[in-house]
Motif scaffolding. Structure first.
Motif, PDB file in Angstrom:
ATOM      1  N   UNK A  14       0.948  -1.367  -0.025  1.00  0.00           N
ATOM      2  CA  UNK A  14      -0.014  -0.054  -0.001  1.00  0.00           C
ATOM      3  C   UNK A  14       0.933   1.081   0.064  1.00  0.00           C
ATOM      4  N   UNK A  15       1.913   1.234   0.912  1.00  0.00           N
ATOM      5  CA  UNK A  15       2.925   2.435   0.683  1.00  0.00           C
ATOM      6  C   UNK A  15       3.312   2.641  -0.510  1.00  0.00           C
ATOM      7  N   UNK A  16       3.915   1.639  -0.999  1.00  0.00           N
ATOM      8  CA  UNK A  16       4.620   1.602  -2.303  1.00  0.00           C
ATOM      9  C   UNK A  16       3.630   2.320  -3.367  1.00  0.00           C
ATOM     10  N   UNK A  17       2.454   1.716  -3.369  1.00  0.00           N
ATOM     11  CA  UNK A  17       1.346   2.154  -4.400  1.00  0.00           C
ATOM     12  C   UNK A  17       0.977   3.970  -4.222  1.00  0.00           C
ATOM     13  N   UNK A  18       0.859   4.112  -2.936  1.00  0.00           N
ATOM     14  CA  UNK A  18       0.688   5.542  -2.486  1.00  0.00           C
ATOM     15  C   UNK A  18       1.849   6.336  -3.051  1.00  0.00           C
ATOM     16  N   UNK A  19       2.837   6.026  -2.820  1.00  0.00           N
ATOM     17  CA  UNK A  19       4.327   6.570  -3.100  1.00  0.00           C
ATOM     18  C   UNK A  19       4.537   6.669  -4.681  1.00  0.00           C
ATOM     19  N   UNK A  20       4.254   5.824  -5.416  1.00  0.00           N
ATOM     20  CA  UNK A  20       4.115   5.844  -6.853  1.00  0.00           C
ATOM     21  C   UNK A  20       3.219   6.787  -7.360  1.00  0.00           C
ATOM     22  N   UNK A  21       1.771   6.890  -6.658  1.00  0.00           N
ATOM     23  CA  UNK A  21       0.883   7.617  -7.394  1.00  0.00           C
ATOM     24  C   UNK A  21       1.310   9.347  -6.734  1.00  0.00           C
ATOM     25  N   UNK A  22       2.058   9.518  -5.648  1.00  0.00           N
ATOM     26  CA  UNK A  22       2.505  11.041  -5.346  1.00  0.00           C
ATOM     27  C   UNK A  22       3.429  11.320  -6.262  1.00  0.00           C
ATOM     28  N   UNK A  23       4.399  10.448  -6.507  1.00  0.00           N
ATOM     29  CA  UNK A  23       5.447  10.709  -7.595  1.00  0.00           C
ATOM     30  C   UNK A  23       4.969  11.196  -8.885  1.00  0.00           C
ATOM     31  N   UNK A  24       3.847  10.302  -9.309  1.00  0.00           N
ATOM     32  CA  UNK A  24       3.434  10.624 -10.691  1.00  0.00           C
ATOM     33  C   UNK A  24       2.519  11.929 -10.602  1.00  0.00           C
ATOM     34  N   UNK A  25       1.914  12.156  -9.482  1.00  0.00           N
ATOM     35  CA  UNK A  25       1.195  13.514  -9.255  1.00  0.00           C
ATOM     36  C   UNK A  25       2.178  14.665  -9.387  1.00  0.00           C
ATOM     37  N   UNK A  26       3.211  14.624  -8.472  1.00  0.00           N
ATOM     38  CA  UNK A  26       4.288  15.592  -8.575  1.00  0.00           C
ATOM     39  C   UNK A  26       4.951  15.844  -9.853  1.00  0.00           C
ATOM     40  N   UNK A  27       5.206  14.777 -10.563  1.00  0.00           N
ATOM     41  CA  UNK A  27       5.589  14.787 -12.242  1.00  0.00           C
ATOM     42  C   UNK A  27       4.757  15.721 -12.991  1.00  0.00           C
ATOM     43  N   UNK A  28       3.490  15.151 -12.934  1.00  0.00           N
ATOM     44  CA  UNK A  28       2.532  15.819 -13.607  1.00  0.00           C
ATOM     45  C   UNK A  28       2.290  17.447 -13.262  1.00  0.00           C
TER      46      UNK A  28
END
Length: 377
Positions: A14-28
């Motif tokens: 769950x932490x990795x999924x949330x982290x990947x989503x956060x990185x993707x949001x920041x990147x976008x």
């Protein structure tokens, strides 16, 4: 895979999924902000003339000036952000796995306590309770339900044991009266030979019934556990019981081979004497003329005899009450001997196992916890 491992994997996932989503949001979001901010802008990687903050033509720049397009600036910034974010995510994921393992252990600690208590429980030891402390959550409810179930089981077992003990006590009185009446009738000088034969048969039957009731009483007593404990030398008990079985062994033409060492245990001396006595009497009764009974006491008590062949598949049933081999039913036993041995051993936190003896007979091994008291030299 244990439940703790699965919970840790879920936490980390769950932490990795949330982290990947956060990185993707920041990147976008950063990419959306950089596009209008850097549109039509070029950066010169060289000193510019003083006051050249306005837009300059390429032809006005020094010859050694390196002009970087806005697209490359955007790509460099986003690439650096991505790699730094990935490294930070890996480090954070390692910390998340460790924290997840610790948190899962804390969450599952009450379940381990419940499991430990359940493993300590037996039909003879239902006095253990979990008594879990904490907020009224699901685990507290589970522990309380388990404790309530144990209370009901303990009450049921105690009621059953009291019934056996009370019934056995009530049966001993009429048997004693019957034995007295038979003995009085046989003492009459005018009794006929037929009456004497009948009286002898009745006395033998009465004696068997008394032994059976005594066995039931002892079984019920040992199943209730030990109320008091005291230190005792098991080797001395063995010597005493071997001496008491000497006449029985002589009548069966059986000899004893005894080898013991000082062995200190804690428990009930009466019950322990009954355990050893039952083993020795069984080994003598279920033996052959000219046979031997071997008694060894070192790390465990081992009693073996040279009786008839015992099938391996029939051995477990010998520990059940009133279970005997078909060719053993002609003996004077009541079928409670090994049941009492097992019950007494369990009451002393020990165990009993048996196996066929090579060439005939049975080998019974009794493991009893030896105390830490220093042995005599």
């Amino acid at each position: 895979m244990t439940l703790r491992t699965r919970l840790t994997a879920w936490y980390a996932g769950v932490f990795l999924i949330a982290g990947v989503a956060l990185i993707g949001l920041n990147y976008f979001l950063l990419a959306e902000w950089l596009r209008p901010a850097t549109a039509g802008i070029a950066v010169a990687r060289a000193p510019l003339p003083l006051g050249s903050t306005d837009a300059l033509l390429v032809t006005q720049l020094p010859a050694d000036t390196l002009v970087v397009p806005a697209e490359q600036i955007e790509s460099d910034i986003l690439g650096r952000l991505l790699w730094q974010s990935v490294i930070a995510l890996v480090i954070a994921a390692i910390l998340a796995v460790w924290l997840g393992w610790v948190v899962a252990g804390r969450v599952l600690a009450p379940l381990h306590e419940i499991t430990t208590t359940a493993n300590r429980l037996e039909a003879e030891r239902l006095d253990q309770r979990i008594e879990l402390e904490g907020p009224p959550d699901e685990l507290k409810e589970l522990a309380d339900t388990f404790d309530g179930m144990l209370d009901r089981l303990a009450s049921s077992f105690d009621s059953q044991k009291r019934f056996v003990a009370n019934a056995s006590h009530e049966l001993r009185t009429p048997l004693a009266v019957q034995r007295t009446l038979i003995e009085v009738a046989l003492a009459d000088p005018g009794a006929s030979d037929e009456m004497r034969r009948l009286g002898a048969h009745l006395l033998d039957t009465n004696e068997r019934s008394e032994k059976l009731i005594d066995g039931l009483l002892l079984l019920a007593r040992s199943d209730r556990g030990l109320a008091t404990r005291e230190l005792m030398w098991l080797d001395e008990i063995i010597d005493d019981e071997v001496e008491s079985c000497t006449s029985l062994a002589a009548s069966k033409e059986v000899t004893f081979d005894v080898s013991v060492r000082p062995y200190l245990v804690e428990g009930d001396p009466v019950l322990m004497a009954q355990l050893v006595g039952n083993l020795l009497r069984n080994a003598v009764l279920y033996n052959k003329p000219g046979g031997t009974v071997s008694v060894r006491l070192d790390r465990e008590l081992v009693v073996s005899n040279t009786g008839p062949t015992v099938p391996a598949e029939a051995v477990p049933g010998l520990f059940e009450p009133f279970r005997r081999l078909r060719d053993r039913t002609g003996t004077a036993g009541s079928g409670l001997g090994l049941s009492i041995v097992q019950s007494v051993a369990r009451a002393h936190q020990g165990s009993v196992k048996a196996r066929p003896n090579g060439g005939g007979g049975l080998v019974v091994q009794v493991n009893l916890p030896e105390t830490g008291v220093r042995q005599p030299s």
